[in-house]
Design a protein around this motif. Structure first.
Motif, PDB file in Angstrom:
ATOM      1  N   GLY A 114      20.740  10.741 -20.353  1.00 46.19           N
ATOM      2  CA  GLY A 114      19.358  10.751 -20.814  1.00 46.19           C
ATOM      3  C   GLY A 114      19.222  10.210 -22.214  1.00 46.19           C
ATOM      4  O   GLY A 114      19.160   8.996 -22.421  1.00 46.19           O
ATOM      5  N   LEU A 115      19.188  11.094 -23.219  1.00 39.53           N
ATOM      6  CA  LEU A 115      19.043  10.663 -24.602  1.00 39.53           C
ATOM      7  C   LEU A 115      20.224   9.839 -25.074  1.00 39.53           C
ATOM      8  O   LEU A 115      20.091   8.990 -25.945  1.00 39.53           O
ATOM      9  CB  LEU A 115      18.888  11.878 -25.519  1.00 39.53           C
ATOM     10  CG  LEU A 115      17.517  12.523 -25.584  1.00 39.53           C
ATOM     11  CD1 LEU A 115      17.584  13.792 -26.430  1.00 39.53           C
ATOM     12  CD2 LEU A 115      16.474  11.565 -26.150  1.00 39.53           C
ATOM     13  N   GLY A 116      21.390  10.090 -24.530  1.00 37.77           N
ATOM     14  CA  GLY A 116      22.606   9.447 -25.006  1.00 37.77           C
ATOM     15  C   GLY A 116      23.470  10.440 -25.750  1.00 37.77           C
ATOM     16  O   GLY A 116      23.072  11.587 -26.006  1.00 37.77           O
ATOM     17  N   GLU A 117      24.646  10.012 -26.119  1.00 40.12           N
ATOM     18  CA  GLU A 117      25.624  10.870 -26.775  1.00 40.12           C
ATOM     19  C   GLU A 117      25.792  10.463 -28.229  1.00 40.12           C
ATOM     20  O   GLU A 117      26.046   9.288 -28.528  1.00 40.12           O
ATOM     21  CB  GLU A 117      26.973  10.747 -26.066  1.00 40.12           C
ATOM     22  CG  GLU A 117      28.109  11.487 -26.742  1.00 40.12           C
ATOM     23  CD  GLU A 117      29.471  11.056 -26.223  1.00 40.12           C
ATOM     24  OE1 GLU A 117      30.454  11.742 -26.558  1.00 40.12           O
ATOM     25  OE2 GLU A 117      29.552  10.032 -25.513  1.00 40.12           O
ATOM     26  N   LEU A 118      25.666  11.423 -29.140  1.00 39.69           N
ATOM     27  CA  LEU A 118      25.917  11.162 -30.550  1.00 39.69           C
ATOM     28  C   LEU A 118      27.426  11.068 -30.769  1.00 39.69           C
ATOM     29  O   LEU A 118      28.165  11.996 -30.450  1.00 39.69           O
ATOM     30  CB  LEU A 118      25.334  12.283 -31.409  1.00 39.69           C
ATOM     31  CG  LEU A 118      25.580  12.172 -32.911  1.00 39.69           C
ATOM     32  CD1 LEU A 118      24.884  10.951 -33.490  1.00 39.69           C
ATOM     33  CD2 LEU A 118      25.124  13.439 -33.627  1.00 39.69           C
ATOM     34  N   VAL A 119      27.867   9.953 -31.320  1.00 44.92           N
ATOM     35  CA  VAL A 119      29.291   9.772 -31.593  1.00 44.92           C
ATOM     36  C   VAL A 119      29.614  10.164 -33.028  1.00 44.92           C
ATOM     37  O   VAL A 119      30.586  10.876 -33.294  1.00 44.92           O
ATOM     38  CB  VAL A 119      29.726   8.324 -31.313  1.00 44.92           C
ATOM     39  CG1 VAL A 119      31.219   8.133 -31.591  1.00 44.92           C
ATOM     40  CG2 VAL A 119      29.410   7.936 -29.866  1.00 44.92           C
ATOM     41  N   CYS A 120      28.802   9.713 -33.985  1.00 46.53           N
ATOM     42  CA  CYS A 120      29.061  10.043 -35.384  1.00 46.53           C
ATOM     43  C   CYS A 120      27.811   9.785 -36.208  1.00 46.53           C
ATOM     44  O   CYS A 120      26.861   9.155 -35.743  1.00 46.53           O
ATOM     45  CB  CYS A 120      30.235   9.233 -35.935  1.00 46.53           C
ATOM     46  SG  CYS A 120      29.873   7.475 -36.072  1.00 46.53           S
TER      47      CYS A 120
END
Length: 239
Positions: free
Chosen positions: A84-90
């Motif tokens: 959905g929103l996506g994954e925060l990597v950094c």
């Protein structure tokens, strides 16, 4: 305007004709304006773009304070994970004052942080150096102000799938910021020899990013939320 967006796909095969220019300082280029915030760009709806631009603003509070003088915040996101929103990597924020390193703009700090996270043998990714370099081609970098030519070039060298910014260099200059007058789109125009394509999406959610850069040279402008004027500057309110 909050919903003024433009995009540019950088590839080795695309040639740009003369088009819009900023103050006569930037190379002529062609941009395709996207007027409707309901439109999805690269399959990502505007609401998702706005979420991550707000998260780039929040990186300031997470790493520095809600009102650092150099209020440049960045997040790097994986939109390909299907969540959905996506994954925060950094995340990253301007770290020049704390380190004395003049190259640690928000984008550079975030790239540095992502490289460490992606290659951490005890972390969630555990990539080799080569795999980490390849991973950037699947990632999107959001920054709350348009990148300087150093950072825009680093974004292209890294091979990011997307680069999305809020406040423009033009606005920063108008509000008193010293800037190198080279727009990101010119860096993209001149990087078509690179093998990795990248999409540039500009001026996203500027009604929320601009205020982070308007108080520094205007003593009458209100401080960001959670801050107050102290001796002419904005400082975090102590709880």
């Amino acid at each position: 305007m909050a919903f003024h967006l433009f995009w540019l796909v950088a590839t080795s095969f695309l040639h740009l004709a003369a088009g819009h220019s900023h103050h006569g300082h930037y190379q002529d280029y062609v941009q395709a304006p996207i007027q409707e915030p309901s439109l999805a760009i690269n399959g990502i709806p505007f609401d998702t773009r706005a979420y991550w631009m707000r998260r780039a603003n929040q990186a300031l509070s997470d790493l520095v304070s809600p009102c650092p003088f150099g209020a440049f915040g960045t997040v790097i996101v994986n939109h390909t994970d299907g969540s959905g929103l996506g994954e925060l990597v950094c995340i990253g924020a301007n770290n020049i004052s704390a380190t004395g390193n003049p190259t640690l703009h928000g984008e550079m700090a975030a790239i540095h942080n992502c490289t460490a996270i992606l290659t951490d043998p005890t972390g969630p990714y555990n990539l080799t150096a080569s795999e980490a370099q390849d991973a950037f081609a699947s990632l999107s970098l959001y920054t709350n102000a348009e990148s300087c030519p150093m950072c825009a070039s680093a974004i292209r060298w890294a091979g990011f799938k997307e680069y999305i910014y809020g406040t423009s260099i033009e606005t920063l200059i108008e509000k008193g910021w010293g800037q190198i007058r080279v727009a990101s789109i010119e860096i993209f125009e001149r990087s078509f020899d690179l093998s990795s394509p990248s999409r540039l999406i500009g001026e996203v959610l500027t009604n929320e990013t601009d205020p982070y850069f308007l108080w520094q040279y205007d003593p009458s402008y209100p401080c960001p939320s959670g801050c107050q004027r102290v001796k002419g500057s904005c400082s975090a309110i102590e709880e």
